[in-house]
Design an enzyme around this catalytic site. Structure first.
Site: not given
Lengths: 500, 500
Positions: B266, B269
């Site tokens: 994550e 991202h």
């Protein structure tokens, strides 16, 4: 326009407004609970735009003609619809008077001010917060001038938070209280002090969280619809409708009582909001009617219930289970006395019941002076410290524990504080009425909140904002409001504890 | 219309859209992180209304004439403006084709479906989720039909998540991978298995949270603008703009590696989103361009960086400091091998790099079959289990660890999964290019992410959505995309670990 259609449009309009409030409320709630520290300007950007959209909806031509049409046909409306139209028109008239740019600027200002205040409080740096606070006071003065130019600006705001009150009322109300509280405090000071050493110890956050959730359940809050978070300053808010309510608390590692009473206080607000009749959801009648009535519930649960002997006895086994090292040497009675120790102190939210209203009076006097140009924001810390010395006899060591302690001013609430004291007094008189029908002691000993909550729901909660504060008081009290019940309660309770 | 005014209006319109997205995003994020369990219907109510408002803004007459005017004058626009107009017109044309009621219903549906899925997953109850999933697949089929009736509905959605791809491309892409991965797995299976006992132990949440924050700092994420929360299924989202980014993780008490690699994934991202040039904020160009490029970054940090020997060596002292009881008997090399153990398993997000794409292929085949009416949603669990046996050789014990494991379908994302495999392959080819200029091993040994991040920022992040995925690939790779770099990487890495 056709009446049936207009009535439907009225409901749809309110649902639309509730959805915007939900979006904006979520952004704000997130900012106060979990957002990374550097993101306030990003929230201000979005909230500025969404406020503008909200402004357009609530003041737009369509809305104006809808509300005016319904107002002209008000004999055809139900009581609920009539009250909706009244409240929305009142809001509309006010919004129309405030220039949109100022309204939007103000929404942005208070988002940024919240972050600046939090930092300022942490760093004991009033100076960094000062320009924001100046703007907030100025904006509130200006807004009052736009809306009711003939009225005193502080009277305007007092009435906004509690319909029907003004400085004349507050001066008399606070005067009455002082007349009884000052001699009571003097008598207490002459007696041996209560030992509150049981409150100090090591109370890890996760255990305090367990206690908070336990208390919420005992109080009868529905945890499927009421959430708990932590923030700098505890508060309660609804998101979208009373179907989603949030309370927050703040854990102090060395003192379990601070969060305990925050939870019971905010829990009282949440009971009131979530107690609205379900068919009020997504309308302007959803949730509590005024800050005074709201505080009557929060302070009722915090003090009349939370600091009662019965309640402390009931939760005592849970406290010992959670904190055996710190508490197992103490009795329930030790804890009852400790949480009722009377001592002039610095922090309002942690003040005992006897001195609490003095904290409120300090803020009332200061707001009044600033709103009338008799005090400048830059001189506020000094004035704050002077009044704390005068009213409570304490020396304020720094602004973190002084003028920066509360979040109200940074969030734009000027004129809110008196409702804490007023609500406290309402609550005492409500309790007196409740006892005519409910055996409160018995309920607390058994931890059975249902009869207490049912009484409050029936008399207060379920109506949401359908009645004015005055109408609620008239209905519940069946007689005039006075400070007598509150004074009687304080003198009785502390007379017994301190053997006066 | 005047061009200068229109250009300003274009910026204002995007700011307005960003504000609505912020409000709706906050409601959704709150729902997945902290909202009480019983509040999904309340969020659906508000999100339904706000979606309708958003629909009106993006498809309204004013917007249509503004975008068409700008499109007619596109030679006068900057590259950025031209791309904004192109993307917004594309969105507009699609929105115009979907009836507003269906659009709004769908927004409500996926909010409710998310809550139902979460409960169904917990309770291993596919049946309760089935009607929602049927509606979601139907709605996606219908939407594809409205938007591009001449196109295959699954091709439509594949292209939505990764501009330029279709089933023909995916069949070939996955065929290539299978051709190399299946023999590689066979060879690995013949070798002695890696010992991963070091991954199992007792890892309290608060220690794992400390690790997560440490990893975020090491990766170069700015914690003033990137927040961390916990959710059922980890994800990344921006709120309002890339100035406020959130990642989430999920702590497993008996396994620290699960959250560790979620955070690094994550985090990838979040690096991509927050790496957008600041002047793209509050425009449609802010944040990553496609799911494929997005996953190229997340899978790059998770695997090519996170599961590298250099990175594991760098974080090893921190791991031992946080978990001395569990880890001090093991070396960094033990942990490196353990987190690279190849073993067919049940859960995609925890799969090793060699088997990962097979998990994606299962989902791809199932989506394709449902979108073409060759498989019904009610038969999905059985088909899922059959394909897991066929592709990975594992028996699925229940739907919680099977068809209910991912949140994508419940959130309405059909056609998203292939981008994970595609992004993984992009990332391997990016790494090969990066190594021509950056000494990646040296950076990892020193924990210095700056040169790696600078390369990605310069080539990928800062452009936001200014270029298409294809344009990005062309610019970065200076040659055609192929699976070669990825296959080469897998064969090299696991050849060494398993001594093939």
């Amino acid at each position: 326009m056709e009446l049936t259609q207009a009535r439907n449009d009225l409901i749809e309009l309110q649902q639309r407004i509730a959805a915007y409030a939900h979006g904006m409320g979520s952004i704000i709630y997130d900012g106060e609970t979990t957002a990374p520290k550097g993101t306030a300007a990003n929230r201000a950007q979005s909230l500025g735009i969404l406020s503008e959209e909200m402004y357009k909806i609530t003041t737009g031509e369509e809305t104006v003609s809808l509300l005016e049409f319904l107002d002209e046909n008000k004999e055809e409306l139900s009581d609920k619809e009539r009250r909706m139209v009244y409240l929305m028109l009142k809001d509309l008239r006010r919004m129309q008077k405030i220039p949109m740019e100022e309204y939007v600027e103000y929404q942005k200002l208070i988002v940024e001010a919240q972050a600046v205040w939090e930092k300022a409080k942490h760093e004991n740096d009033f100076e960094s917060f000062r320009p924001y606070l100046e703007k907030i006071f100025d904006a509130n003065k200006r807004a009052a001038g736009y809306c009711e130019p003939e009225k005193d600006p502080y009277d305007y705001w007092l009435n906004e938070y509690e319909e029907g009150i003004d400085m004349k009322f507050c001066d008399e109300f606070f005067g009455n209280l002082r007349e009884h509280i000052v001699p009571l405090l003097k008598k207490i000071a002459e007696k041996p002090q209560v030992d509150d050493s049981c409150l100090v110890g090591d109370f890890p956050d996760y255990k305090q969280e367990e206690l908070a959730l336990y208390l919420m359940k005992v109080m009868g809050l529905d945890l499927e619809h009421v959430g708990l978070s932590t923030t700098e300053h505890p508060f309660t808010t609804s998101l979208g409708s009373h179907f989603d309510e949030r309370i927050t608390t703040h854990y102090k590692r060395d003192n379990f009582a601070s969060s305990l009473f925050s939870v019971v206080h905010e829990g009282g607000h949440a009971l009131y909001d979530t107690g609205s009749a379900d068919d009020l959801a997504y309308t302007v009648l959803d949730g509590g009617v005024s800050m005074g009535i709201h505080e009557s519930q929060s302070r009722f649960y915090e003090n009349l219930i939370g600091r009662s002997r019965g309640f402390v006895n009931y939760i005592y086994p849970k406290l010992v289970e959670l904190f055996p090292d710190a508490l197992s040497h103490y009795t329930a009675e030790d804890i009852y006395k400790a949480v009722n120790k009377v001592e002039p102190s610095l922090i309002r939210t942690e003040a005992d019941e006897a001195t609490y209203c003095l904290h409120v009076m300090v803020r009332y006097e200061l707001e009044k002076a600033i709103m009338h140009g008799e005090l400048e924001v830059k001189d506020l810390p000094e004035a704050w410290n002077r009044l704390y010395k005068e009213y409570l006899g304490v020396d304020v060591p720094n602004d973190t524990k002084g003028v920066l302690q509360d979040s109200h001013w940074s969030s734009g609430s000027i004129g809110y504080f008196p409702s804490y004291a007023l609500g406290t007094a309402y609550g005492a008189q409500f309790m007196k009425k409740m006892r005519e029908r409910v055996d409160v002691e018995e309920c607390l000993l058994k931890g059975d909140f249902a009869p207490i909550n049912d009484w409050n729901r029936e008399h207060i909660w379920k109506h949401g904002s359908l009645y004015t504060p005055k109408e609620i008081l008239d209905k519940v009290l069946e007689g005039p409001f006075s400070t007598d019940a509150y004074v009687e309660y304080l003198e009785g309770k502390f007379g017994e504890i301190y053997e006066l």
